[in-house]
Enzyme design. Sequence first.
Site, PDB file in Angstrom:
ATOM      1  CE1 TYR A 168      -0.075  14.686  79.821  1.00  0.00           C
ATOM      2  CE2 TYR A 168       0.305  16.977  79.056  1.00  0.00           C
ATOM      3  CZ  TYR A 168       0.011  15.091  79.933  1.00  0.00           C
ATOM      4  OH  TYR A 168      -1.412  15.814  78.624  1.00  0.00           O
ATOM      5  CB  ALA A 169       6.286  18.696  76.162  1.00  0.00           C
TER       6      ALA A 169
HETATM    7  N1  LIG Z   1      -7.105  17.206  81.242  1.00  0.00           N
HETATM    8  C1  LIG Z   1      -6.198  18.409  80.156  1.00  0.00           C
HETATM    9  O1  LIG Z   1      -6.140  19.543  80.222  1.00  0.00           O
HETATM   10  C2  LIG Z   1      -5.694  17.620  79.566  1.00  0.00           C
HETATM   11  C3  LIG Z   1      -5.491  18.211  77.905  1.00  0.00           C
HETATM   12  C4  LIG Z   1      -4.685  17.469  77.297  1.00  0.00           C
HETATM   13  C5  LIG Z   1      -4.339  16.068  76.923  1.00  0.00           C
HETATM   14  N2  LIG Z   1      -4.529  14.848  78.166  1.00  0.00           N
HETATM   15  C6  LIG Z   1      -4.767  13.501  78.134  1.00  0.00           C
HETATM   16  O2  LIG Z   1      -6.027  13.068  77.741  1.00  0.00           O
HETATM   17  C7  LIG Z   1      -6.183  12.113  78.775  1.00  0.00           C
HETATM   18  C8  LIG Z   1      -6.553  12.151  80.056  1.00  0.00           C
HETATM   19  O3  LIG Z   1      -6.664  12.752  80.731  1.00  0.00           O
HETATM   20  P1  LIG Z   1      -7.895  12.838  82.033  1.00  0.00           P
HETATM   21  O4  LIG Z   1      -7.696  13.976  82.142  1.00  0.00           O
HETATM   22  O5  LIG Z   1      -8.721  12.343  81.621  1.00  0.00           O
HETATM   23  O6  LIG Z   1      -6.799  12.136  83.151  1.00  0.00           O
HETATM   24  P2  LIG Z   1      -6.996  11.763  84.501  1.00  0.00           P
HETATM   25  O7  LIG Z   1      -6.024  11.322  85.688  1.00  0.00           O
HETATM   26  O8  LIG Z   1      -8.697  12.198  85.113  1.00  0.00           O
HETATM   27  O9  LIG Z   1      -7.550  10.101  83.907  1.00  0.00           O
HETATM   28  C9  LIG Z   1      -6.434   9.882  83.453  1.00  0.00           C
HETATM   29  C10 LIG Z   1      -6.785   8.084  83.827  1.00  0.00           C
HETATM   30  O10 LIG Z   1      -5.672   7.057  83.160  1.00  0.00           O
HETATM   31  C11 LIG Z   1      -5.833   6.152  84.349  1.00  0.00           C
HETATM   32  N3  LIG Z   1      -3.941   5.271  84.102  1.00  0.00           N
HETATM   33  C12 LIG Z   1      -2.367   5.983  84.439  1.00  0.00           C
HETATM   34  N4  LIG Z   1      -1.809   5.865  84.112  1.00  0.00           N
HETATM   35  C13 LIG Z   1      -2.452   4.968  83.313  1.00  0.00           C
HETATM   36  C14 LIG Z   1      -1.672   3.383  83.022  1.00  0.00           C
HETATM   37  N5  LIG Z   1       0.015   3.089  82.729  1.00  0.00           N
HETATM   38  N6  LIG Z   1      -2.669   2.183  82.029  1.00  0.00           N
HETATM   39  C15 LIG Z   1      -3.770   2.004  82.267  1.00  0.00           C
HETATM   40  N7  LIG Z   1      -4.519   3.213  82.924  1.00  0.00           N
HETATM   41  C16 LIG Z   1      -3.792   4.737  83.160  1.00  0.00           C
HETATM   42  C17 LIG Z   1      -6.011   6.755  85.818  1.00  0.00           C
HETATM   43  O11 LIG Z   1      -6.199   5.455  86.594  1.00  0.00           O
HETATM   44  C18 LIG Z   1      -6.425   7.981  85.377  1.00  0.00           C
HETATM   45  O12 LIG Z   1      -8.294   6.750  85.356  1.00  0.00           O
HETATM   46  C19 LIG Z   1      -3.955  12.124  79.387  1.00  0.00           C
HETATM   47  O13 LIG Z   1      -3.584  11.400  77.860  1.00  0.00           O
HETATM   48  C20 LIG Z   1      -4.317  13.108  79.219  1.00  0.00           C
HETATM   49  O14 LIG Z   1      -2.322  13.683  79.543  1.00  0.00           O
HETATM   50  C21 LIG Z   1      -5.634  15.972  79.196  1.00  0.00           C
END
Ligand SMILES: NC(=O)c1ccc[n+]([C@@H]2O[C@H](COP(=O)([O-])OP(=O)(O)OC[C@H]3O[C@@H](n4cnc5c(N)ncnc54)[C@H](O)[C@@H]3O)[C@@H](O)[C@H]2O)c1
Length: 261
Positions: A168-169
Amino acid sequence: MGRRDEGRLAGKVACITGAGSGLGRAMALRFAEEGATIACQDLRWEAADETARLCDGDGHRAYGGDVSDEGDMVSLFAQLYGAYGRLDVQVNNAGVDRLPGDGWDEMMAGQGSQISLMGHEAFTKMLAIHVGGTFTCTREAVKLMGEGGSVITLASIAGLAGWGPVHYASAKGAILGFTRSAARELGAMGIRINAIAPGVIETPMTAGVDEALLAPMVMMTPLKRKGTAEEIADTALHLASDESSFTTGQWISPNGGLITI
Ligand SMILES: NC(=O)c1ccc[n+]([C@@H]2O[C@H](COP(=O)([O-])OP(=O)(O)OC[C@H]3O[C@@H](n4cnc5c(N)ncnc54)[C@H](O)[C@@H]3O)[C@@H](O)[C@H]2O)c1
């Protein structure tokens, strides 16, 4: 009901991947409040459809598909062209932080480092989702952004400082490199691209992380709490709107002060 001719994104069309949950859903709702029409994309079409229905105003649509599948994404943007004929904002948000075979659970059980335990497939699949998806969606989006636009990528403090699983990182670090390089190329077309690198934000993704891991991070955070999805949506709104018209190739990290570089 919001009026499409009012707001900070009035008249704009925005596509958000991963819009069925967490940050993507919060951005969709916030952008719609500000007058944008939203194409809600998610691997889980039903979740994207729910977001589209929750959005203020008319014209929002749901799309399925896997961002790591080039064919799915080419088809998505062809559908967007048919439905809207234009695109102003693209948010490459879809992602996961864990995959089967990634060795995380074994590492937590004390069986060794994640690097030694992770299968090659888990590593490359993580890159395919985050980096491959970001590349394909950006490539297809800019074809629709005739007179300029804003692309937003989702990095993470994982990509800045190495927090979290190693695949992931790695993916999140690569997204920062992509964002910088793409900004140099796309500027001449009037297209801006910037990354958001959130800290620990309360979403379904972090709800799946052991609280014993998150609690020390929150303790080290000067603001002493996790962020909310709405706070990240506000950052995205700034980058999506003309308020950030001279900002490109940058990253902004809403992280409560956990990282200050
Ligand atoms: N929540 C945090 O603390 C955090 C921190 C840093 C970065 N992020 C990044 O923010 C983004 C959103 O994260 P989140 O916390 O809302 O996660 P989440 O799991 O709540 O939502 C992610 C969404 O992406 C969809 N998804 C996953 N794989 C997919 C694919 N291959 N094609 C299409 N859709 C796909 C899932 O179905 C889900 O609805 C991600 O890229 C995550 O890495 C989140």
